[in-house]
Design an enzyme around this catalytic site. Structure first.
Site, mmCIF file in Angstrom:
data_model
loop_
_atom_site.group_PDB
_atom_site.id
_atom_site.type_symbol
_atom_site.label_atom_id
_atom_site.label_comp_id
_atom_site.label_asym_id
_atom_site.label_seq_id
_atom_site.Cartn_x
_atom_site.Cartn_y
_atom_site.Cartn_z
ATOM 1 N N LYS A 176 0.830 -1.205 0.000
ATOM 2 C CA LYS A 176 0.000 0.000 0.000
ATOM 3 C C LYS A 176 0.872 1.265 0.000
ATOM 4 O O LYS A 176 2.078 1.181 -0.161
ATOM 5 C CB LYS A 176 -0.982 -0.047 1.169
HETATM 6 C C1 LIG Z 1 -5.435 -4.260 1.235
HETATM 7 C C2 LIG Z 1 -6.887 -4.053 1.242
HETATM 8 C C3 LIG Z 1 -7.676 -4.334 2.361
HETATM 9 C C4 LIG Z 1 -7.179 -5.070 3.566
HETATM 10 O O1 LIG Z 1 -6.051 -4.522 4.144
HETATM 11 P P1 LIG Z 1 -5.054 -5.480 4.992
HETATM 12 O O2 LIG Z 1 -4.170 -4.478 5.661
HETATM 13 O O3 LIG Z 1 -4.332 -6.334 4.002
HETATM 14 O O4 LIG Z 1 -5.859 -6.248 5.946
HETATM 15 C C5 LIG Z 1 -9.019 -3.974 2.320
HETATM 16 N N1 LIG Z 1 -9.567 -3.412 1.230
HETATM 17 C C6 LIG Z 1 -8.843 -3.177 0.123
HETATM 18 C C7 LIG Z 1 -9.515 -2.529 -1.041
HETATM 19 C C8 LIG Z 1 -7.494 -3.493 0.083
HETATM 20 O O5 LIG Z 1 -6.786 -3.283 -1.028
#
Ligand SMILES: *Cc1c(COP(=O)(O)O)cnc(C)c1O
Length: 382
Positions: A183
Site C-alpha cells: 500500500k
Molecule cells: C489491502 C486491502 C484491504 C485489507 O487490508 P489489509 O491491511 O491487508 O488487511 C481492504 N480493502 C482493500 C480494497 C485493500 O486493497
C-alpha cells in the site's frame, strides 16, 4: 531491483530501520506513546479529526462496521471490484452484503447502481477508491444521507489521494485504510479508521481493545470497587497496532508526499508511453482528482486475450496481477445466491484487467523495462 518486478512492494530506508530499532529499545513494545503520535499524524494527513490505528486494513473495516452498528438484519452495499475484506468483515458481523455495479471508466461504485441497491435495511454503503482513484463521493454522499445510510470509504488504495481539493479519506462518514507493504505507506501489517465523528471513533477504539470501557463517566456499576475497575459493554477483539510498528509508520509518513509524487510520475510515464497500444485500455482519472496510483490497471480490449498477455508479461519478468476477481463470485457469496452476469460491468472489468508494476522504488530504468516489455508482449500476443 531483482530480475522480476512485482506489481507493488514496500520502500524501506535506513531511517525506517533506525526508527524501529529505537522503538525496540524503548519501554514500550505495544501500546505506548508512538500509537497516539502515529494517529495524530494520520489524522492530519487524512484531514479527519479522529484516527484509530489498528492491526490491519481488515481490522479497520471490521472496527468501522462495528462502530456503525452493522449486524444481523442490516445490509451493506459495496463494490464487487474489491478485496474480499471489504465485504467479509460486514458478513462476519452478521450483516447481509449486497453489491452494486461499478462505473466502466474507473471501476468505482456507480452511484446510480447504489441507488437501485438501497433498501430500508441498508445501514451503510462502502465505496472503494479502486487503484487509488477516489470514488464519486459528491454523488454518493447526498444519496446516503437521504437514505439514512452511512457512507464508508475503503481507502486502502487511496491514502494521500485527493478529490475536489480534499483528502479522499475525508469525503465519507468514515474511512478505512491499510498499511500493508504494497500500500501507499507501510507498518508491515496495519490499518486505520478515520472519521470526523467522535462517537464512531470511540466505538472503533473500544472494539480494538476487547470492548474495554475505561471512561468513568460511562461506567454502569453502581459502586466503583477501585482504580483497577473497567467494564465491557460490547465484545471486541485485540486489534491493537504495536508501538514498534507505529514507529515504522511515522518514519514512512514523512516520505508519503515523495512516494505519491513518484507514483504519479510513473503513471504519467506509462500513460504517454503505452497510449499507442490500441489493444489496451489505460486507466482513466477523473477531472479534479489526484489519484494515489496504488495500482496501475490496464485492460486488454479483448477478454479472451488476457491470459496470453498475462503469461507473456510474466515470462518477461513482470509480476503482473489481477485486481480483483469479483467478490460476489467467490463460492461463499455464490452460496448466498450471487451468480455470474449479475454485475456485468465489474465482471467485464475483472475479465480484462492486469496490474502493472508501480511503486516508489521503481527506478527510471525499471519503468523503461516495463514499457518495453508491455510493447513487446502486446506485439507478440495481442
Ligand atoms: C489491502 C486491502 C484491504 C485489507 O487490508 P489489509 O491491511 O491487508 O488487511 C481492504 N480493502 C482493500 C480494497 C485493500 O486493497
Amino acid at each position: 531491483m531483482s530480475d522480476s518486478l512485482p506489481y507493488g512492494r514496500q520502500s524501506i530506508d535506513e531511517e525506517d530501520v533506525a526508527a524501529v530499532v529505537a522503538a525496540l529499545r524503548s519501554d514500550f513494545l505495544t501500546t505506548g506513546p508512538l500509537v497516539e503520535a502515529f494517529e495524530a499524524r494520520i489524522a492530519a494527513l487524512a484531514e479527519t479529526p479522529h484516527a484509530v490505528a489498528v492491526s490491519s486494513g481488515t481490522a479497520a473495516l471490521h472496527s468501522a462496521y462495528f462502530a456503525l452498528g452493522l449486524r444481523a438484519g442490516a445490509e451493506l452495499v459495496t463494490s464487487p471490484l474489491t478485496f474480499v475484506a471489504t465485504a467479509s468483515t460486514a458478513a462476519l458481523l452478521g450483516a447481509s452484503v449486497q453489491f452494486a455495479d461499478v462505473e466502466p471508466a474507473t471501476g468505482n461504485l456507480d452511484p446510480e447502481a447504489v441507488a437501485a441497491a438501497l433498501s430500508p435495511r441498508t445501514r451503510a454503503v462502502a465505496a472503494v477508491d479502486f487503484a487509488g482513484h477516489p470514488a464519486c463521493y459528491e454523488r454518493l454522499r447526498p444519496l446516503c444521507a437521504r437514505h439514512g445510510a452511512a457512507l464508508v470509504s475503503d481507502a486502502a488504495h487511496s491514502f494521500g489521494a485527493r478529490r475536489g481539493g480534499r483528502a479522499a479519506s475525508a469525503l465519507a462518514d468514515l474511512a478505512v485504510t491499510s498499511f500493508h507493504p504494497v500500500k501507499l505507506v507501510t507498518t508491515a501489517e496495519g490499518g486505520a479508521v478515520l472519521t470526523s465523528r467522535a462517537d464512531l471513533a470511540l466505538r472503533a477504539r473500544r472494539f480494538r481493545n476487547h470492548g474495554i470501557v475505561r471512561e468513568a463517566a460511562d461506567f454502569r456499576a453502581s459502586e466503583i470497587p477501585g482504580p483497577w475497575h473497567y467494564e465491557v459493554h460490547e465484545l471486541g477483539l485485540n486489534y491493537r497496532l504495536p508501538d514498534v510498528l507505529c514507529a515504522l509508520g511515522l518514519a514512512q509518513l514523512a516520505k508519503l508526499e515523495r512516494f505519491l509524487a513518484r507514483r504519479r510520475a510513473i503513471a504519467a510515464r506509462y500513460g504517454s508511453a503505452l497510449a499507442s497500444i490500441a489493444a489496451l485500455e489505460l486507466p482513466h482519472s477523473e477531472p479534479d482528482t489526484e489519484p494515489s496510483w496504488h495500482l496501475y490497471v490496464v485492460r486488454v480490449r479483448e477478454a479472451k486475450r488476457r491470459r496470453d498477455f498475462f503469461d507473456a508479461l510474466r515470462a518477461r519478468g513482470l509480476g503482473v496481477q489481477l485486481h480483483y476477481a469479483p467478490v460476489h463470485l467467490h463460492p461463499v457469496f455464490r452460496a448466498q445466491g450471487f451468480a455470474p452476469s449479475r454485475f456485468p460491468i465489474a465482471e467485464d472489468f475483472a475479465s480484462r484487467a492486469l496490474s502493472l508494476p508501480i511503486f516508489p522504488a521503481l527506478r527510471d530504468g525499471d519503468v523503461a523495462r516495463v514499457i518495453e516489455s508491455v510493447h513487446d508482449a502486446a506485439r507478440a500476443v495481442l
